[in-house]
Motif scaffolding. Structure first.
Motif, PDB file in Angstrom:
ATOM      1  N   ASP B  73     -35.104  37.953 -28.949  1.00 55.68           N
ATOM      2  CA  ASP B  73     -35.754  36.662 -28.702  1.00 55.68           C
ATOM      3  C   ASP B  73     -36.463  36.131 -29.944  1.00 55.68           C
ATOM      4  OD1 ASP B  73     -34.945  37.202 -26.192  1.00 55.68           O
ATOM      5  OD2 ASP B  73     -36.950  37.428 -25.311  1.00 55.68           O
ATOM      6  N   SER B  87     -30.168  37.207 -25.582  1.00 53.58           N
ATOM      7  CA  SER B  87     -31.161  36.152 -25.802  1.00 53.58           C
ATOM      8  C   SER B  87     -30.516  34.781 -25.942  1.00 53.58           C
ATOM      9  CB  SER B  87     -31.964  36.426 -27.078  1.00 53.58           C
ATOM     10  OG  SER B  87     -32.531  37.696 -27.028  1.00 53.58           O
ATOM     11  N   SER B 110     -41.940  35.496 -23.469  1.00 54.69           N
ATOM     12  CA  SER B 110     -40.750  36.332 -23.323  1.00 54.69           C
ATOM     13  C   SER B 110     -41.114  37.803 -23.463  1.00 54.69           C
ATOM     14  CB  SER B 110     -39.654  35.914 -24.307  1.00 54.69           C
ATOM     15  OG  SER B 110     -39.958  36.336 -25.603  1.00 54.69           O
ATOM     16  N   ILE B 299     -37.678  30.412 -19.730  1.00 54.43           N
ATOM     17  CA  ILE B 299     -37.868  31.631 -20.530  1.00 54.43           C
ATOM     18  C   ILE B 299     -38.511  32.722 -19.679  1.00 54.43           C
ATOM     19  CG2 ILE B 299     -39.027  32.557 -22.575  1.00 54.43           C
ATOM     20  CD1 ILE B 299     -38.778  29.836 -23.851  1.00 54.43           C
ATOM     21  N   GLY B 303     -36.176  35.747 -19.544  1.00 56.49           N
ATOM     22  CA  GLY B 303     -36.772  36.828 -20.323  1.00 56.49           C
ATOM     23  C   GLY B 303     -36.992  38.070 -19.467  1.00 56.49           C
TER      24      GLY B 303
END
Lengths: 157, 501
Positions: B73, B87, B110, B299, B303
């Motif tokens: 990320d 990612s 994240s 995210i 994530g």
């Protein structure tokens, strides 16, 4: 390097035929009609079917899919040269490391490729030497992998 | 509980924790350098773990991959270049946040979402795996045969746009697994008189070839990407995060659940989990129009999902010995080499090993927060490492790793040949993940198939006589038939259109 699906399909069919032919030499199990050759033959049938489908789709899409489609780098001199240099470096290591020893072989391979990629001589040589020694330390001294000494035999530590 | 207590001293040893810390640093660096994937981190780590006991070996691989998946990320947010495929789903979104001056928020979100997703996936793993193992103890060759078929088929259909090319990749893996002394008759197959091939295509060199050499060949020819711009120092990663997670806690849960579920499914890993949960987050959001403009909501979901998937993928891997993605395939392959055959019997015979692995999962995901924070703080330096230095170094590591397994140059030969093969496969749209799954599962699949055939005396109907085997068999066959049915339906729909037009 992207080939038309039809070419890939033909390669797969050819491979299936050869592999199936070799499998005729495998023994069958006592009292059964099948044996070591059964599983590879099933895979060969799979290869042939997939190959057939690829040939069909390659012919159908021949207008949009050239026989061989090359990346832009393949039209330059430098791109293929770098690729060949990396492959040659690995071959050099395979052929020379036993006689020449790990340290000189690995150093030469890494240094040549790094100089080719970066274009800077001095720093590449220094970095390659450091990397070679670090890798040698990790694998030879810590993990006890018998990396060959070759011409450096008198200096063994 | 006893096994849990027995497991504690296996993990809380200075050397195990030190190995995990080093694996964490390694995973963070590999993950944050674009082009080096989490799978490659695992592949390069394997030769080192080869020399360790099972628990530290798995601990190292789990830690490195968890760190690498998060670290992907970092360049995604700062440079818009995802460090790992997992990612990719939200790299554009995170970069849009960076351009709005919200880089800290993006990376902090994240990071924390990754840790929570990973912990959630681990909890599911810990609670479900022992129960499933009880069920799996009753399985015979018939069930294992279908289970392996099902897993491999899912891998083919999930991993690629072209099921045919996915199938070819799988067949290549299975075929490579037939090389060597055959398990039923003891006859050498496809060895061409080369003694080094009698033991089969060595798994670790083959895997390094697929995931490292192919990647090196692909990258050395492409020109060096532009140097990263000067970056501000990022330190206030955690400020304002409680607000984010209070607002989007539903997304966090959704991403964790979805990611774990997708991870458990064979064939799908962190990258697919991230794509699916990002898309779902957008569809269920109250403000979908904000997605893509630097909005944190997606995210949170994605994530959490990619790290949850990592733990989820270990459920089928540990319980049935059937890996769900490339990373677990590598771990399973290593366990086979170490003689610790993964499967339900491990839960009976060595439960402390399994619990030790569970504990390392928790530690790895908790350690994500401090280590990830350090990586973010140092990101400016890590991202400036030129890739022209990275690739030759990775090459040397790969070669020594392939050599170290048997102390034989033949390992490097296998690595080189498979690496070139994998390079051509990916160039031509054949995914490599099914091939590595096929290589790992090939001998187990064939062994179960042949034993089942002997048991059933060649009667194929016997494969459907036991209830669970029948269900698994029918699902597998239905899966195989789906593309054919879809094709037929598409044809039938096209025809009237052609007639009228």
């Amino acid at each position: 390097m992207r080939f038309n699906d039809a070419i890939l399909g033909l390669v797969l069919i050819g491979f299936a035929l050869v592999a199936a032919d070799i499998s005729r030499g495998f023994p069958s199990m006592p009292g059964q009609e099948y044996g070591s050759s059964l599983f590879p033959r099933i895979l060969c049938v799979g290869f042939a079917i997939c190959g057939g489908i690829l040939v069909w789709s390659g012919i159908r899409n021949r207008a949009t899919q050239p026989l061989l489609d090359r990346d832009p780098w393949a039209y330059t001199l430098g791109g293929p040269f770098t690729l060949l240099l990396v492959l040659a470096g690995m071959l050099f290591y395979i052929l020379a490391s036993e006689t020449l020893g790990f340290i000189p072989t690995a150093f030469l391979m890494v240094a040549v490729i790094m100089i080719r990629l970066r274009g800077r001589w001095l720093s590449s040589v220094v970095i390659s030497a450091a990397v070679t020694m670090v890798v040698h330390y990790i694998f030879y001294s810590l993990l006890l992998v018998p990396l060959p000494w070759g011409v450096l035999e008198p200096l063994v530590f | 509980m006893d096994s849990f207590l027995l497991a504690l001293p296996l993990v809380f040893q200075a050397d195990v924790l030190a190995v995990m810390a080093m694996a964490a640093v390694f995973g963070l660096v590999v993950g944050s350098v674009p082009g080096l994937t989490a799978t490659m981190a695992t592949a390069l780590l394997v030769p080192l773990t080869f020399f360790m006991d099972p628990v530290p070996a798995i601990a190292a691989m789990v830690t490195a991959t968890a760190m690498a998946i998060f670290a992907g990320d970092i360049p995604g947010a700062l440079l818009r270049v995802p460090g790992t495929p997992a990612s990719a789903a939200y790299a554009a979104e995170a970069f849009a946040m960076t351009r709005k001056g919200l880089a800290e928020r993006a990376l902090g979100t994240s990071l924390v979402a990754s840790a929570i997703g990973g912990l959630f996936g681990t909890t599911v793993l810990v609670l479900s795996a022992p129960q499933l193992a009880e069920v799996a103890l009753n399985f015979t060759q018939f069930e294992y045969f279908w289970l392996a078929c099902l897993g491999l088929s899912c891998a083919v259909f999930v991993s690629t746009a072209s099921p045919v090319k996915g199938t070819v990749s799988l067949l290549i893996g299975l075929f490579l697994a037939t090389v060597g002394i055959d398990i039923t008759a003891g006859h050498p197959r496809y060895t061409f008189g080369i003694p080094d091939l009698l033991g089969g295509v060595a798994f670790i060199p083959a895997m390094i070839g697929m995931f490292a050499v192919a990647e090196i060949l692909r990258n050395v020819v492409s020109s060096e990407p532009m140097q990263p711009p000067k970056m501000e120092r990022i330190l206030k990663v955690f400020s304002g995060l409680s607000g984010v997670f209070r607002t989007y806690w539903r997304g966090l849960m959704r991403g964790s659940v979805l990611g774990t579920a997708i991870g458990i499914l064979p064939g799908a890993g962190g990258d697919i989990a991230a794509w699916v949960s990002y898309a779902l987050s957008k569809r269920l959001s109250k403000e979908p129009q904000k997605f893509g403009t630097g909005h944190v909501e997606g995210i949170v979901d994605a994530g959490a999902a990619n790290n949850a998937a990592l733990s989820g993928a270990f459920v089928p891997a540990l319980v049935f010995g059937i890996p769900g993605d490339s990373i677990t395939a590598i771990v399973i392959g290593v366990l086979y080499i170490k003689g610790m055959n993964p499967g339900p019997t491990v839960f009976l015979e060595n439960p402390q090993l399994i619990y030790g692995v569970f504990i390392t999962f928790f530690i790895a995901n908790l350690a994500l927060i401090p280590f990830g924070f350090a990586a973010i703080a140092l990101a400016r330096h890590i991202l400036r490492i030129p890739r022209s230095i990275v690739w030759p170094v990775v090459l040397l590591f790969a070669m020594v790793g392939a050599y170290a397994i048997d102390n034989s140059l033949f390992g490097i030969v296998i690595m080189l040949v498979i690496g070139i093969l994998a390079y051509f496969m990916e160039e031509n749209g054949f995914p490599v993940a099914p091939a590595i799954l096929g290589l790992v599962l090939g001998s187990m699949l064939e062994g179960n198939f042949m034993t089942a055939m002997i048991k059933a005396d060649g009667n194929l109907l016997a494969f459907f006589e036991r209830p669970i085997a029948a269900v698994l068999g029918v699902i597998t066959l239905a899966l195989w038939a789906t593309p054919l049915i879809l094709m037929a339906v598409r044809r039938a729909r096209q025809r009237p259109g052609v007639d009228s037009g």
